[in-house]
Design a protein around this motif. Structure first.
Motif, PDB file in Angstrom:
ATOM      1  N   VAL A  45      50.793  38.940  35.804  1.00 29.56           N
ATOM      2  CA  VAL A  45      50.347  40.363  36.190  1.00 29.56           C
ATOM      3  C   VAL A  45      49.330  40.553  35.211  1.00 29.56           C
ATOM      4  O   VAL A  45      48.293  40.823  35.401  1.00 29.56           O
ATOM      5  N   LYS A  46      49.060  39.908  33.617  1.00 28.87           N
ATOM      6  CA  LYS A  46      48.045  39.519  33.236  1.00 28.87           C
ATOM      7  C   LYS A  46      46.914  38.955  33.363  1.00 28.87           C
ATOM      8  O   LYS A  46      46.001  39.085  33.696  1.00 28.87           O
ATOM      9  N   ILE A  48      46.892  38.191  36.811  1.00 31.86           N
ATOM     10  CA  ILE A  48      45.647  38.756  38.245  1.00 31.86           C
ATOM     11  C   ILE A  48      45.040  39.299  37.575  1.00 31.86           C
ATOM     12  O   ILE A  48      43.771  39.781  38.076  1.00 31.86           O
ATOM     13  N   THR A  49      44.856  40.682  36.497  1.00 31.96           N
ATOM     14  CA  THR A  49      44.180  41.482  35.867  1.00 31.96           C
ATOM     15  C   THR A  49      43.018  40.998  35.232  1.00 31.96           C
ATOM     16  O   THR A  49      41.668  41.240  35.883  1.00 31.96           O
ATOM     17  N   GLU A  50      43.516  40.052  34.641  1.00 27.54           N
ATOM     18  CA  GLU A  50      42.153  39.059  33.731  1.00 27.54           C
ATOM     19  C   GLU A  50      41.460  38.738  35.017  1.00 27.54           C
ATOM     20  O   GLU A  50      39.549  38.931  34.927  1.00 27.54           O
ATOM     21  N   ALA A  52      40.662  39.518  38.166  1.00 29.12           N
ATOM     22  CA  ALA A  52      40.067  40.270  38.407  1.00 29.12           C
ATOM     23  C   ALA A  52      38.521  41.168  38.399  1.00 29.12           C
ATOM     24  O   ALA A  52      37.677  41.306  38.847  1.00 29.12           O
ATOM     25  N   LYS A  53      39.477  41.378  37.439  1.00 26.36           N
ATOM     26  CA  LYS A  53      37.788  41.454  36.294  1.00 26.36           C
ATOM     27  C   LYS A  53      37.045  40.719  35.542  1.00 26.36           C
ATOM     28  O   LYS A  53      35.562  41.477  36.247  1.00 26.36           O
ATOM     29  N   THR A  63      34.562  45.459  43.236  1.00 22.44           N
ATOM     30  CA  THR A  63      35.843  46.132  42.569  1.00 22.44           C
ATOM     31  C   THR A  63      36.735  45.790  43.470  1.00 22.44           C
ATOM     32  O   THR A  63      37.300  45.498  44.649  1.00 22.44           O
ATOM     33  N   GLU A  65      40.681  46.536  43.486  1.00 26.92           N
ATOM     34  CA  GLU A  65      42.545  47.829  42.407  1.00 26.92           C
ATOM     35  C   GLU A  65      43.540  46.594  42.947  1.00 26.92           C
ATOM     36  O   GLU A  65      44.156  45.519  44.224  1.00 26.92           O
ATOM     37  N   LEU A  66      44.539  46.391  41.802  1.00 24.58           N
ATOM     38  CA  LEU A  66      45.463  45.755  41.847  1.00 24.58           C
ATOM     39  C   LEU A  66      46.464  46.862  42.086  1.00 24.58           C
ATOM     40  O   LEU A  66      47.085  47.791  41.432  1.00 24.58           O
ATOM     41  N   ASN A  68      50.350  46.965  41.679  1.00 29.55           N
ATOM     42  CA  ASN A  68      51.390  45.938  40.888  1.00 29.55           C
ATOM     43  C   ASN A  68      52.340  46.344  41.224  1.00 29.55           C
ATOM     44  O   ASN A  68      52.916  48.027  40.907  1.00 29.55           O
ATOM     45  N   TYR A 338      43.800  30.824  35.164  1.00 31.81           N
ATOM     46  CA  TYR A 338      44.059  31.696  36.025  1.00 31.81           C
ATOM     47  C   TYR A 338      45.450  30.153  36.211  1.00 31.81           C
ATOM     48  O   TYR A 338      46.949  30.480  35.816  1.00 31.81           O
TER      49      TYR A 338
END
Length: 435
Positions: A45-46, A48-50, A52-53, A63, A65-66, A68, A338
């Motif tokens: 999760v961490k 993938i979030t990073e 995406a940013k 943009t 939008e995740l 989860n 990643y």
């Protein structure tokens, strides 16, 4: 591996989709946005979030939008999204269920949208887990794949005079495997093997981890040409395989479900061998250090067999901008950070360059033999739209067999359930017609 979305549900959902319940595309103003539905461990999760940013920064105006979604609620969320006409642009899915999703009309081929260099870098096993056999097109990809290996204590095996195989070609035969269990039992080992029954009775683990035994012995959960289970799953060879596993349980050689999943490296090492996923290496290594040795799955018959398949990424048929979705996936799967996050957690390579950069899986690495299985013995679970029914029927049968039920009767019941489901769905055409 835990997805259990029933085919009837998918059939209903498919019908709803055909009726046109709100699968409209996004407006032009929203075209630069992506929705990604996924599940995973906290580190996933961490990262993938990073990632995406970073993609948003590299692509101003876009943009991501995740969404989860908890692993255990994933199927329900997918069903809700279909019913609401709100499938995301990109969705993660468990590989053996891909055929069901493609047949249901949820996904589109991804090759036109993914960097060619990345496609060329996929392992054969990774390609197989993302390919729909009817049209032979690629519908999903991922950085990682999976396998199951046999773990042991180098010191213990050496002391007992048990040969340690070092390659798939060198794998134990069935007789050597059973002989090793005999020696471990005779030496006073409480449970000669852990088959990880602690994962539960309603889990994809049962099909994922045990089907290779059937395949290696010369049968399968379903005939992959006729797509009939009767005569295959309940044939003499599969019954023999089921009885073999049942016999290990009846001898008291298998770690019981109630004992948990750490008996291989717990104090006193109650379990001699572990039939574990690639992810088990990290925890065993942490407790046993260099004493843990990774071996290929035994060769029970004429050929070796091992499982593959993990959670992979697909582009939905309703994606607002498939090219942008492919651009994001290409970006994410090639992002160094990643990849580093998955390497840190012993991610099993689905990309050749990722494997080459991993000391763990590269030649000479502790898990090299496990990676060798991906090219030599990996067998995808049956890539058929009826897979949700196939795996549930097999799970139920094996649980009953483990508990002492008659193997022939249980496998026959499972085979009939599978065949009935396929018949009820008129063969899931074009299966049975095109291949």
């Amino acid at each position: 591996m835990k997805m259990q979305l029933g085919n009837r549900l998918l059939t209903v959902l498919r019908a709803t989709t055909i009726l046109g319940v709100g699968l409209a595309g996004l407006s032009a103003a929203e075209a630069a946005s992506l929705k990604l539905m996924f599940q995973g461990d906290p580190y996933e999760v961490k990262i993938i979030t990073e990632t995406a940013k970073k993609f948003e920064v590299a692509n101003p105006g876009t943009t991501v939008e995740l969404i989860n979604t908890p692993h255990d609620a994933y199927n329900e969320k997918v069903g809700a999204a279909v019913s609401a006409g709100a499938l995301p642009d990109i969705m993660e899915l468990d590989a053996p269920f891909l055929a069901n999703y493609v047949w249901s009309g949820f996904l589109q081929p991804i090759a036109p949208y993914i960097d060619k260099a990345l496609l060329d870098d996929m392992t054969a096993s990774n390609i197989s887990q993302g390919t729909y056999p009817v049209d032979k097109q690629l519908y999903a990809t991922a950085l990682v794949d999976s396998t199951v290996a046999l773990y042991g204590s180098r010191k213990q095996l050496t002391e007992l005079g048990i040969r340690i195989p070092t390659s798939v070609d060198d794998a134990w035969t069935k007789e050597e495997f059973l002989g090793a269990l005999d020696k471990l039992a005779a030496a006073g080992v409480k449970w000669p093997i852990d088959l990880f029954r602690a994962y539960g009775t309603k889990t994809e683990w049962i099909t994922y981890a045990y089907e290779p035994i059937l395949v290696s012995m010369g049968c399968d959960v379903i005939d992959r040409t006729s797509w009939k289970a009767t005569g295959t799953l309940d044939g003499a060879t599969c019954v023999e395989a089921a009885k073999l596993l049942q016999g290990l349980v009846q001898k008291g050689w298998v770690v019981p479900q109630s004992a948990g999943g750490n008996q291989f490296y717990a104090e006193g090492r109650p379990a001699g061998l572990a039939w574990g996923g690639h992810w088990f290496y990290a925890e065993a290594k942490a407790q046993m250090g260099d004493d843990v040795v990774v071996m290929p799955l035994p060769k029970f018959g004429e050929k070796s067999a091992s499982p593959n398949g993990t959670w992979i990424y697909a582009i939905t048929k309703t994606a607002s901008d498939p090219a942008l979705a492919g651009k994001f996936l290409s970006f994410m799967l090639q992002d160094p950070e990643y990849r580093a996050a998955y390497a840190e957690h012993a991610g099993f390579p689905g990309i050749k360059s990722f494997a080459a950069a991993s000391p763990l899986y590269a030649p000479g690495g502790a898990m090299a033999v496990a990676f060798e299985q991906a090219s030599k013995s990996a067998v995808p679970r049956p890539p058929h739209p009826a897979y949700p029914t196939i795996t549930l029927a097999f799970q139920q049968a094996m649980n009953n067999i483990f508990d002492g039920a008659d193997a022939q009767e249980e496998l026959s019941k499972a085979a009939k359930k599978i065949d009935a489901d396929i018949e009820d769905n008129e063969g899931y055409a074009p299966f049975g017609q095109a291949n």
